[in-house]
Structures are given as C-alpha cells and as structure tokens.
Design a protein around this motif. Structure first.
Motif, PDB file in Angstrom:
ATOM      1  N   LEU A  12      12.315  46.561  28.729  1.00  9.11           N
ATOM      2  CA  LEU A  12      12.895  47.138  27.513  1.00  9.11           C
ATOM      3  C   LEU A  12      13.397  48.560  27.756  1.00  9.11           C
ATOM      4  N   ARG A  13      12.635  49.337  28.502  1.00  9.84           N
ATOM      5  CA  ARG A  13      13.058  50.717  28.791  1.00  9.84           C
ATOM      6  C   ARG A  13      14.339  50.721  29.610  1.00  9.84           C
ATOM      7  N   GLU A  15      16.567  48.343  29.835  1.00  8.60           N
ATOM      8  CA  GLU A  15      17.681  47.834  29.019  1.00  8.60           C
ATOM      9  C   GLU A  15      18.305  48.953  28.193  1.00  8.60           C
ATOM     10  N   ARG A  16      17.467  49.846  27.695  1.00 11.22           N
ATOM     11  CA  ARG A  16      17.952  50.984  26.899  1.00 11.22           C
ATOM     12  C   ARG A  16      18.492  52.110  27.772  1.00 11.22           C
ATOM     13  N   LYS A  17      18.353  51.933  29.120  1.00 10.50           N
ATOM     14  CA  LYS A  17      18.776  52.968  30.069  1.00 10.50           C
ATOM     15  C   LYS A  17      18.056  54.292  29.817  1.00 10.50           C
ATOM     16  N   LEU A  18      16.759  54.179  29.563  1.00 12.30           N
ATOM     17  CA  LEU A  18      15.917  55.350  29.334  1.00 12.30           C
ATOM     18  C   LEU A  18      15.123  55.667  30.594  1.00 12.30           C
ATOM     19  N   TYR A  56      10.838  49.947  20.243  1.00 10.38           N
ATOM     20  CA  TYR A  56      11.868  49.060  20.776  1.00 10.38           C
ATOM     21  C   TYR A  56      12.318  47.998  19.766  1.00 10.38           C
TER      22      TYR A  56
END
Length: 230
Positions: A12-13, A15-18, A56
């Motif tokens: 998830l991280r 995917e968010r490009k975090l 998320y």
C-alpha cells in the motif's frame, strides 16, 4: 504474527509512492518502527492496524489478508461481472486471434463446469478448480513480472519460487482429479460421471453454441502434442 500484514502495508505504501519516512510521520511512529512492521520483525497493536486502515482507506480484514477486497466486502456470485462487461473498447482494438482464443477457452470452461455440476462432487470440483486457478495465476504473474518495475508486493510467494511451487501444486491437484475419475480405481471413481455419455455428436447437441470451441481446442492441443512426438 500475521504473515500477510507486513506484505500488504508495504504494498500500500509503495502504491501511494510514499517513502517510509513520510508514511511513518503520517502514522505517528518512527521510521525504524515502521520498517520493523513492514519486515515482520515486530508485531503491531490493534490500534495501529486501525490507524493504517484509516490511512490507506482499506478494511482491517484486507490488511490481515482475510479478504482480497479492499473494502472488506465478501465476494458474492452476483458481484462477479459478466464476461466483457467493461472491455468493449479494448476488444474493439484487439486483433482477431486473441479474441478467438479467449472465446475458445471461456466456452470450453463452460462445458467443463457443466460436467462438474452434473458430477455433483465437491472434492472433484475443488481439485479441478484449484488446478485451473493455479495455471491462470502462473500465467498472469509471468506476464505481470515482465516489467521489472511492477511491484511484487501484491504477491505473498516470492518471485524466485512461484513458478516451481505452482507447477508442483498443479501436479498434485491434477493427480487428485485424475485419480478421482480413473475408471480402474473403483474406490475413487465418481459414479455420476460414469453415467453421463459423451460423444462429439451429443456434445454438439447439448452445447450447440459452445461445442465448436471445445472441438477446436482439442484439435489445437493435439496438434501441439503430435509435434512433440515427431
């Protein structure tokens, strides 16, 4: 410790490009602690699971790997979209060959599952379904992995192991359903399948719109098998 949670929060991280630094600041923990959570080194509290769920916008069940649906919804029969429901534009741009092969495969699967419904045996249906799902999983993941940048975090099995594991497990399931339908193995033989007479004629009669797909698949498959024997 839940084995899916570290993989899913990492996915998830990314995917968010975090960065870990940004996500950890937003979640109110240190970067090193988030790193430990993502690696599965430390187990987090229930409060943190809820916080990540809100962060998320996914369900806790999804974070824990209990459902593939991010909302936590349980997939129901009526929720499964019809074939080609939203692919009209894509199909209009495709060449004839992939669309033809797709129809042949889908129509053949329809006949196979009709046979399984008539057999009315949960174990047989499960073994055939597991075999087919693993085959499709292997094909999808191979195509997905052709681009090196595609994140592998959506998968629980490592990139180096999935092909061998898939093939081994497929062999197990194929052996199971082959034994279940073996005429000589009376202890495992599915009686209802024995009572159903099949031939190219009655398949054509019973499945007038699908039979040509099955017969084409058989012809295509056996042409490949014959080429191997030359």
């Amino acid at each position: 410790m839940n084995k899916d949670f570290p993989r899913i929060i990492t996915m998830l991280r990314k995917e968010r490009k975090l960065s870990q630094k940004q996500a950890s600041e937003d979640l109110g923990i240190s970067q090193s602690l988030l790193s430990h959570y993502e690696k599965g080194i430390r187990e987090c509290s229930l409060d943190f699971v809820i916080k990540v769920s809100d962060y998320y916008s996914v369900s806790c069940d999804f974070l824990l790997g209990r459902t593939p649906e991010r909302t936590g919804a349980i997939l129901k029969f009526e929720d499964i979209p019809d074939i080609d429901e939203s692919n009209d534009e894509e199909n209009s741009k495709a060449s004839l060959v992939p669309l033809l092969n797709k129809k042949i495969l889908i129509n053949t699967l329809t006949i196979i599952y009709s046979m399984l419904i008539k057999a009315n045996n949960k174990s047989l249906t499960a073994n055939v379904s597991n075999y087919l799902m693993l085959c499709l999983y292997k094909v999808f993941r191979t195509l997905y992995s052709a681009r090196e940048e595609n994140q592998q975090t959506m998968f629980a099995v490592s990139q180096s192991k999935y092909q061998g594991y898939s093939e081994a497990q497929m062999k197990i399931y194929s052996t199971k359903f082959e034994n279940q339908t073996n005429y000589h193995d009376k202890g495992e033989y599915i009686q209802k399948l024995e009572d159903i007479e099949y031939s190219s004629e009655n398949i054509t009669e019973n499945y007038p719109k699908l039979a040509s797909s099955l017969l084409n698949l058989i012809q295509h498959a056996e042409s490949k098998l014959k080429s191997k024997n030359r």
